[in-house]
Write a protein that holds these residues in place. Sequence first.
Motif, short mmCIF file in Angstrom:
data_model
loop_
_atom_site.label_atom_id
_atom_site.label_comp_id
_atom_site.label_asym_id
_atom_site.label_seq_id
_atom_site.Cartn_x
_atom_site.Cartn_y
_atom_site.Cartn_z
N ASP A 245 -10.02 -4.99 -4.52
CA ASP A 245 -11.17 -5.13 -5.42
C ASP A 245 -11.38 -6.58 -5.84
OD1 ASP A 245 -11.54 -2.41 -5.25
OD2 ASP A 245 -10.62 -1.96 -7.19
N LEU A 246 -10.28 -7.28 -6.13
CA LEU A 246 -10.38 -8.69 -6.50
C LEU A 246 -10.89 -9.55 -5.34
CD1 LEU A 246 -7.17 -9.21 -8.66
CD2 LEU A 246 -9.54 -9.31 -9.43
N THR A 247 -10.45 -9.22 -4.13
CA THR A 247 -10.93 -9.96 -2.95
C THR A 247 -12.43 -9.79 -2.79
OG1 THR A 247 -8.79 -9.67 -1.88
CG2 THR A 247 -10.64 -10.24 -0.46
N VAL A 248 -12.91 -8.57 -2.97
CA VAL A 248 -14.35 -8.30 -2.87
C VAL A 248 -15.10 -9.02 -3.98
CG1 VAL A 248 -16.10 -6.49 -3.07
CG2 VAL A 248 -14.08 -6.12 -1.66
N LYS A 249 -14.53 -9.01 -5.19
CA LYS A 249 -15.17 -9.67 -6.33
C LYS A 249 -15.28 -11.17 -6.10
CE LYS A 249 -14.84 -10.18 -11.33
NZ LYS A 249 -14.07 -9.90 -12.54
N VAL A 250 -14.22 -11.78 -5.58
CA VAL A 250 -14.23 -13.22 -5.30
C VAL A 250 -15.26 -13.55 -4.23
CG1 VAL A 250 -12.87 -15.11 -4.30
CG2 VAL A 250 -11.89 -13.69 -6.08
N ALA A 251 -15.31 -12.75 -3.18
CA ALA A 251 -16.28 -12.98 -2.11
C ALA A 251 -17.70 -12.83 -2.62
CB ALA A 251 -16.02 -12.01 -0.95
N THR A 252 -17.94 -11.84 -3.46
CA THR A 252 -19.27 -11.64 -4.05
C THR A 252 -19.64 -12.82 -4.94
OG1 THR A 252 -18.93 -9.25 -4.01
CG2 THR A 252 -20.67 -10.08 -5.44
N GLY A 253 -18.67 -13.30 -5.73
CA GLY A 253 -18.92 -14.46 -6.59
C GLY A 253 -19.24 -15.71 -5.80
N LYS A 254 -18.52 -15.93 -4.70
CA LYS A 254 -18.79 -17.10 -3.86
C LYS A 254 -20.17 -17.01 -3.26
CE LYS A 254 -14.09 -18.38 -2.53
NZ LYS A 254 -13.14 -18.52 -1.42
N ARG A 255 -20.55 -15.81 -2.81
CA ARG A 255 -21.89 -15.62 -2.23
C ARG A 255 -22.97 -15.88 -3.27
NH1 ARG A 255 -24.55 -16.77 1.86
NH2 ARG A 255 -26.61 -16.11 1.36
N LYS A 256 -22.73 -15.41 -4.49
CA LYS A 256 -23.70 -15.62 -5.57
C LYS A 256 -23.83 -17.10 -5.88
CE LYS A 256 -25.03 -13.94 -10.11
NZ LYS A 256 -24.70 -13.09 -11.24
N LEU A 257 -22.71 -17.83 -5.89
CA LEU A 257 -22.76 -19.27 -6.14
C LEU A 257 -23.53 -20.00 -5.04
CD1 LEU A 257 -19.21 -20.07 -7.55
CD2 LEU A 257 -21.38 -20.24 -8.75
N ILE A 258 -23.34 -19.59 -3.80
CA ILE A 258 -24.09 -20.21 -2.70
C ILE A 258 -25.58 -19.96 -2.86
CG2 ILE A 258 -24.51 -20.05 -0.21
CD1 ILE A 258 -21.47 -19.62 0.10
N ASP A 259 -25.94 -18.72 -3.23
CA ASP A 259 -27.35 -18.40 -3.44
C ASP A 259 -27.93 -19.22 -4.59
OD1 ASP A 259 -27.27 -16.59 -1.36
OD2 ASP A 259 -27.02 -14.84 -2.67
N ASN B 188 0.83 -1.20 0.00
CA ASN B 188 0.00 0.00 0.00
C ASN B 188 0.87 1.26 0.00
OD1 ASN B 188 -2.44 1.36 -0.03
ND2 ASN B 188 -2.59 1.43 2.19
N GLN B 189 2.02 1.22 0.68
CA GLN B 189 2.93 2.37 0.69
C GLN B 189 3.67 2.52 -0.64
OE1 GLN B 189 3.54 4.71 3.10
NE2 GLN B 189 1.80 3.85 4.20
N GLU B 190 4.09 1.39 -1.19
CA GLU B 190 4.91 1.43 -2.41
C GLU B 190 4.06 1.60 -3.67
OE1 GLU B 190 8.31 1.34 -2.57
OE2 GLU B 190 8.34 1.37 -0.39
N GLN B 191 2.98 0.83 -3.77
CA GLN B 191 2.12 0.87 -4.96
C GLN B 191 0.66 0.77 -4.53
OE1 GLN B 191 3.32 -2.18 -7.71
NE2 GLN B 191 4.94 -0.92 -8.56
N PRO B 192 0.06 1.90 -4.18
CA PRO B 192 -1.33 1.88 -3.70
C PRO B 192 -2.31 1.31 -4.72
CG PRO B 192 -0.33 4.04 -3.35
CD PRO B 192 0.64 3.22 -4.14
N SER B 193 -2.03 1.50 -6.00
CA SER B 193 -2.94 0.99 -7.02
C SER B 193 -2.97 -0.54 -7.01
CB SER B 193 -2.55 1.49 -8.41
OG SER B 193 -1.25 1.03 -8.75
N LEU B 194 -1.83 -1.15 -6.75
CA LEU B 194 -1.76 -2.61 -6.70
C LEU B 194 -2.54 -3.15 -5.51
CD1 LEU B 194 -0.48 -4.99 -8.20
CD2 LEU B 194 1.47 -4.79 -6.69
N GLU B 195 -2.42 -2.48 -4.36
CA GLU B 195 -3.18 -2.91 -3.18
C GLU B 195 -4.67 -2.69 -3.39
OE1 GLU B 195 -3.82 -4.55 0.55
OE2 GLU B 195 -2.05 -4.58 -0.72
N LYS B 196 -5.05 -1.62 -4.08
CA LYS B 196 -6.46 -1.37 -4.39
C LYS B 196 -7.00 -2.46 -5.32
CE LYS B 196 -10.15 1.39 -5.10
NZ LYS B 196 -11.29 0.60 -4.84
N GLN B 197 -6.20 -2.85 -6.29
CA GLN B 197 -6.59 -3.91 -7.21
C GLN B 197 -6.78 -5.22 -6.45
OE1 GLN B 197 -3.65 -4.66 -10.24
NE2 GLN B 197 -4.99 -6.00 -11.42
N LYS B 198 -5.89 -5.53 -5.51
CA LYS B 198 -6.02 -6.74 -4.70
C LYS B 198 -7.30 -6.69 -3.87
CE LYS B 198 -4.07 -9.01 -0.69
NZ LYS B 198 -4.96 -8.48 0.34
#
Length: 95
Positions: A46-60, A34-44
């Motif tokens: 976002d991907l974590t949220v996307k994966v969690a949302t996808g898993k929740r959708k699959l469970i539903d 986050n200190q060195e490359q904030p965009s990379l941490e933001k991307q990570k």
Amino acid sequence: NPHYTPEVSTKTTVINFAVKEQGLEAQLLGIVVNQEQPSLEKQKSDLTVKVATGKRKLIDLENNILRLLAESKGSLLDDIELVDTLQVSKVTAED
């Protein structure tokens, strides 16, 4: 782990605040990235949220499929809603 009498155990909750090396390492790495490359941490993040949302959708979808199978009368292939839900779950799982 402390041992308490049954009377005390039923009235309390023991919380384990132990820190594992792997979890601490991941947190520290996240801080450094986050200190060195904030965009990379933001991307990570976002991907974590996307994966969690996808898993929740699959469970539903799985729960919906199980409900449709339980309520199904006659041939499963004739149940359009079930077939459509199965197709949506297949596409979602591939993403």
